[in-house]
Enzyme design. Structure first.
Site, PDB file in Angstrom:
ATOM      1  NE  ARG A  27       5.246  12.687  10.063  1.00  0.00           N
ATOM      2  CZ  ARG A  27       5.594  11.943   9.033  1.00  0.00           C
ATOM      3  NH1 ARG A  27       6.686  11.199   9.104  1.00  0.00           N
ATOM      4  NH2 ARG A  27       4.864  11.916   7.935  1.00  0.00           N
ATOM      5  CE  LYS A  40       1.839   6.749   4.105  1.00  0.00           C
ATOM      6  NZ  LYS A  40       0.430   6.936   3.866  1.00  0.00           N
ATOM      7  CE  LYS A  87      -9.562  -5.086   8.722  1.00  0.00           C
ATOM      8  NZ  LYS A  87      -8.641  -4.081   8.314  1.00  0.00           N
ATOM      9  CG  HIS A  94     -12.707  -8.717   8.052  1.00  0.00           C
ATOM     10  ND1 HIS A  94     -12.325  -7.748   7.143  1.00  0.00           N
ATOM     11  CD2 HIS A  94     -14.017  -8.468   8.324  1.00  0.00           C
ATOM     12  CE1 HIS A  94     -13.356  -6.956   6.890  1.00  0.00           C
ATOM     13  NE2 HIS A  94     -14.386  -7.366   7.587  1.00  0.00           N
ATOM     14  CG  ASN A  95      -8.867  -6.957   5.331  1.00  0.00           C
ATOM     15  OD1 ASN A  95      -9.708  -6.854   6.223  1.00  0.00           O
ATOM     16  ND2 ASN A  95      -8.105  -5.943   4.979  1.00  0.00           N
ATOM     17  CE  LYS A 118      -5.566   1.052   0.656  1.00  0.00           C
ATOM     18  NZ  LYS A 118      -6.136   1.529   1.929  1.00  0.00           N
TER      19      LYS A 118
HETATM   20  P1  NDP Z   1      -2.449   6.647   6.352  1.00  0.00           P
HETATM   21  O1  NDP Z   1      -2.202   5.209   6.307  1.00  0.00           O
HETATM   22  O2  NDP Z   1      -2.495   7.426   5.085  1.00  0.00           O
HETATM   23  O3  NDP Z   1      -1.327   7.312   7.305  1.00  0.00           O
HETATM   24  C1  NDP Z   1      -1.221   8.710   7.481  1.00  0.00           C
HETATM   25  C2  NDP Z   1      -0.909   9.021   8.915  1.00  0.00           C
HETATM   26  O4  NDP Z   1       0.338   8.408   9.298  1.00  0.00           O
HETATM   27  C3  NDP Z   1      -0.730  10.508   9.129  1.00  0.00           C
HETATM   28  O5  NDP Z   1      -1.298  10.847  10.363  1.00  0.00           O
HETATM   29  C4  NDP Z   1       0.772  10.649   9.147  1.00  0.00           C
HETATM   30  O6  NDP Z   1       1.225  11.792   9.823  1.00  0.00           O
HETATM   31  C5  NDP Z   1       1.162   9.412   9.885  1.00  0.00           C
HETATM   32  N1  NDP Z   1       2.566   9.059   9.720  1.00  0.00           N
HETATM   33  C6  NDP Z   1       3.178   8.586   8.605  1.00  0.00           C
HETATM   34  N2  NDP Z   1       4.486   8.371   8.862  1.00  0.00           N
HETATM   35  C7  NDP Z   1       4.699   8.707  10.168  1.00  0.00           C
HETATM   36  C8  NDP Z   1       5.839   8.670  11.010  1.00  0.00           C
HETATM   37  N3  NDP Z   1       7.029   8.233  10.566  1.00  0.00           N
HETATM   38  N4  NDP Z   1       5.692   9.103  12.294  1.00  0.00           N
HETATM   39  C9  NDP Z   1       4.500   9.527  12.744  1.00  0.00           C
HETATM   40  N5  NDP Z   1       3.381   9.572  11.996  1.00  0.00           N
HETATM   41  C10 NDP Z   1       3.492   9.149  10.713  1.00  0.00           C
HETATM   42  O7  NDP Z   1      -3.763   6.994   7.206  1.00  0.00           O
HETATM   43  P2  NDP Z   1      -5.196   6.267   7.247  1.00  0.00           P
HETATM   44  O8  NDP Z   1      -5.973   7.102   8.179  1.00  0.00           O
HETATM   45  O9  NDP Z   1      -5.725   5.966   5.910  1.00  0.00           O
HETATM   46  O10 NDP Z   1      -4.891   4.867   7.938  1.00  0.00           O
HETATM   47  C11 NDP Z   1      -4.293   4.757   9.224  1.00  0.00           C
HETATM   48  C12 NDP Z   1      -4.071   3.293   9.530  1.00  0.00           C
HETATM   49  O11 NDP Z   1      -5.327   2.637   9.577  1.00  0.00           O
HETATM   50  C13 NDP Z   1      -3.238   2.541   8.490  1.00  0.00           C
HETATM   51  O12 NDP Z   1      -2.429   1.585   9.132  1.00  0.00           O
HETATM   52  C14 NDP Z   1      -4.281   1.847   7.651  1.00  0.00           C
HETATM   53  O13 NDP Z   1      -3.795   0.683   7.026  1.00  0.00           O
HETATM   54  C15 NDP Z   1      -5.321   1.510   8.710  1.00  0.00           C
HETATM   55  N6  NDP Z   1      -6.656   1.293   8.221  1.00  0.00           N
HETATM   56  C16 NDP Z   1      -7.175   2.018   7.204  1.00  0.00           C
HETATM   57  C17 NDP Z   1      -8.461   1.791   6.751  1.00  0.00           C
HETATM   58  C18 NDP Z   1      -9.010   2.622   5.667  1.00  0.00           C
HETATM   59  O14 NDP Z   1     -10.130   2.327   5.225  1.00  0.00           O
HETATM   60  N7  NDP Z   1      -8.328   3.659   5.227  1.00  0.00           N
HETATM   61  C19 NDP Z   1      -9.308   0.768   7.340  1.00  0.00           C
HETATM   62  C20 NDP Z   1      -8.716   0.121   8.460  1.00  0.00           C
HETATM   63  C21 NDP Z   1      -7.440   0.357   8.853  1.00  0.00           C
HETATM   64  P3  NDP Z   1       1.489  13.168   8.995  1.00  0.00           P
HETATM   65  O15 NDP Z   1       0.160  13.854   8.943  1.00  0.00           O
HETATM   66  O16 NDP Z   1       2.474  13.894   9.849  1.00  0.00           O
HETATM   67  O17 NDP Z   1       2.021  12.789   7.655  1.00  0.00           O
END
Ligand code: NDP
Length: 480
Positions: A34, A75, A182, A185-186, A260
């Site tokens: 985004r 997210k 998943k 798993h958690n 979480k």
């Molecule tokens: P985050 O959950 O912190 O999400 C940030 C990302 O979401 C950014 O790219 C952001 O874009 C984007 N975003 C937020 N709101 C919007 C919107 N309205 N429209 C478009 N893009 C949006 O990132 P993570 O990398 O930590 O996690 C990504 C996913 O993976 C999550 O669902 C998380 O639960 C899952 N996950 C995470 C793990 C982990 O260890 N962290 C493990 C396994 C799964 P912008 O840069 O523009 O803000």
């Protein structure tokens, strides 16, 4: 178009997954985020990777070969819905939209239906292994239509972790099946972590060993049947010294566990399904108890054994007992988790190969463990095994462990050391074993106050005792 796969959302998980994809032969990866800055950074920092950066959804769609295949890593919740809608505006029927975020499986069921109705394929994919897994090889739990799996399968197999020569990915089932698995798993991860924490606490308080000495115990355990990622990192954490104070790090960290919410989802879902995942529930509640600082502060004076009154005579023997209690409780936690997957599959109409699930958890994910091979063996021998812990290997292990397990639970109770996961796992085990449960009395109570009726052991039918009249028994319609 140049790219065969795309990633939307380039925060830590998405950018690492995109780099993983780009590092595999034959992949060219379209990337979109985004806010532009994340895309620019990713492309600038990784000139070695074949990325096709896109700065609008239109550009993103135009850069992808058909059927377009895009993994969303944003997210969970509203943002995921927003990205799905945007992709459907620019994609064409037959294209594949994959949600790799930590979405609740019921959201995935809803989204799959809505996306399918517009002619697209939707895959809800659990991704485990954190940042490092995403980059080097995660465990992947995709759920969705068979049609999508044809295109997606080879790509996912190329980026997944490998365990015993097999990629840690399988087509889990339809719609929400992947996110459901998943989630469980958690939940199992919560139980495993709590059990390890209880083991550490008992050893520390019983033997007076330092965290660094206990790290050696865990490192030793990691060479045996408990070998696992969580045991390995436990040793690392316990060995860590705080640079600022010179204290063991574990002694300067505030003892309030965060969460979480995926453990809570596992327990809430289990309650809805009527599956007793007591180990996972206790682990989840133990985290919430730890974080209720105010309640803990006013409760410190409650009567009970003194904190320092407990010492064991033979430290080595005690540590071995704790190890056995941990192993037995771990068998229970996994058995309960697999029970929840079985029940979920029955409820939601998924065909889930439980043996395949145990195999894809052997690498990449947080609960990876040697132990999962034993679970795979159990389901290979009996795919419809109704209770995992009744598989011959586990029966033997529980037989070896149970005396120690009982001693440890009794010792912990006598010493006033909380061991909710150890003790609830044992209670579950004994509940399963029991020939008669006091549930019969509960049925009597329910019939007394609510005319809820009961069944008899000696004849068919449904019965009610006229408690407020002459207490004779009548045959009843089973309406309650
Ligand atoms: P985050 O959950 O912190 O999400 C940030 C990302 O979401 C950014 O790219 C952001 O874009 C984007 N975003 C937020 N709101 C919007 C919107 N309205 N429209 C478009 N893009 C949006 O990132 P993570 O990398 O930590 O996690 C990504 C996913 O993976 C999550 O669902 C998380 O639960 C899952 N996950 C995470 C793990 C982990 O260890 N962290 C493990 C396994 C799964 P912008 O840069 O523009 O803000």
């Amino acid at each position: 178009p140049a790219a065969n796969i795309g990633v939307v959302g380039l925060a830590v998980m998405g950018s690492n997954l995109a780099r993983n994809l780009a590092s595999r032969e034959g992949n060219t990866v379209a990337v979109y985020n985004r806010s532009r800055s994340k895309t620019d950074e990713l492309v600038a920092e990784h000139p070695e990777a074949e990325f096709v950066p896109a700065f609008s959804y239109e550009e993103f769609a135009a850069s992808l070969q058909k059927p377009r295949t895009a993994i969303i890593m944003v997210k969970a919740g509203g943002p995921t819905d927003a990205v799905i809608d945007s992709l459907m505006d620019v994609f064409e029927p037959g294209d594949i939209i994959i949600d790799g975020g930590n979405s609740l499986f019921t959201d995935t069921i809803r989204r799959e239906k809505a996306v399918r109705e517009r002619g697209f394929n939707f895959v809800g994919m659990g991704v485990s292994g954190g940042e490092e897994g995403a980059l080097l090889g995660p465990s992947l739990m995709p759920g969705g239509p068979d049609e999508a799996w044809v295109t997606l399968g080879p790509i996912l197999r190329s980026i997944a972790a490998v365990a015993e020569g097999e990629p840690c990915v399988t087509h889990v089932g339809h719609d929400g099946a992947g996110h459901f698995v998943k989630m469980v798993h958690n939940g199992i991860e919560y139980a495993d972590m709590q059990l390890i924490a209880e083991a550490y606490d008992l050893i520390r308080r019983g033997t007076g060993k330092s965290p660094a000495e206990i790290a050696d115990v865990f490192a030793e355990w990691n060479r045996g049947e408990l070998e696992s990622y969580l045991i390995e990192i436990t040793a690392e954490v316990l060995r860590q010294t705080d640079a600022a104070t010179g204290q063991p790090l574990v002694d300067v960290v505030v003892d309030e566990a965060g969460a979480k919410g995926t453990g809570a989802w596992t327990v809430q879902t289990a309650l809805d399904l009527g599956v007793p995942v007591s180990g996972i529930a206790e682990a989840t509640f133990a985290r919430s108890l730890s974080s209720h600082r105010e309640q803990r502060d006013v409760s410190g004076g409650l009567p009970g054994p003194a904190e320092d009154a407990f010492t064991v005579a033979d430290a080595d023997a005690f540590i071995e007992q704790v190890r056995l209690a941990l192993y037995a409780s771990k068998i229970v936690a996994y058995s309960q988790g697999f029970d929840e997957i079985r029940a979920g599959a029955a409820q939601y109409g998924w065909t889930i190969d439980l043996g395949a699930i145990s195999r894809i958890w052997r690498g990449g994910c947080i609960i990876r463990a040697q132990f999962l091979n034993r679970i795979a063996d159990a389901y290979a021998a009996e795919p419809e095994l109704p209770v995992l812990l009744t598989a011959p290997y586990f029966v033997e292990a529980l037989g070896r462990a149970q005396d120690a397990w009982r001693d440890i639970v009794a010792t912990a109770a006598a010493a006033g050391i909380p061991s909710p996961a150890f003790s609830s796992s044992l209670a579950y085990y004994d509940g399963l074993r029991a020939r008669r449960l006091p549930a019969a009395l509960i049925q009597g109570q329910r019939d007394f106050f609510g005319a809820h009726t009961y069944k008899r052991i000696d004849k068919p039918g449904t019965f009610h005792t006229l408690w407020s009249a002459d207490r004779t028994e009548v045959e009843a319609e089973d309406t309650h």
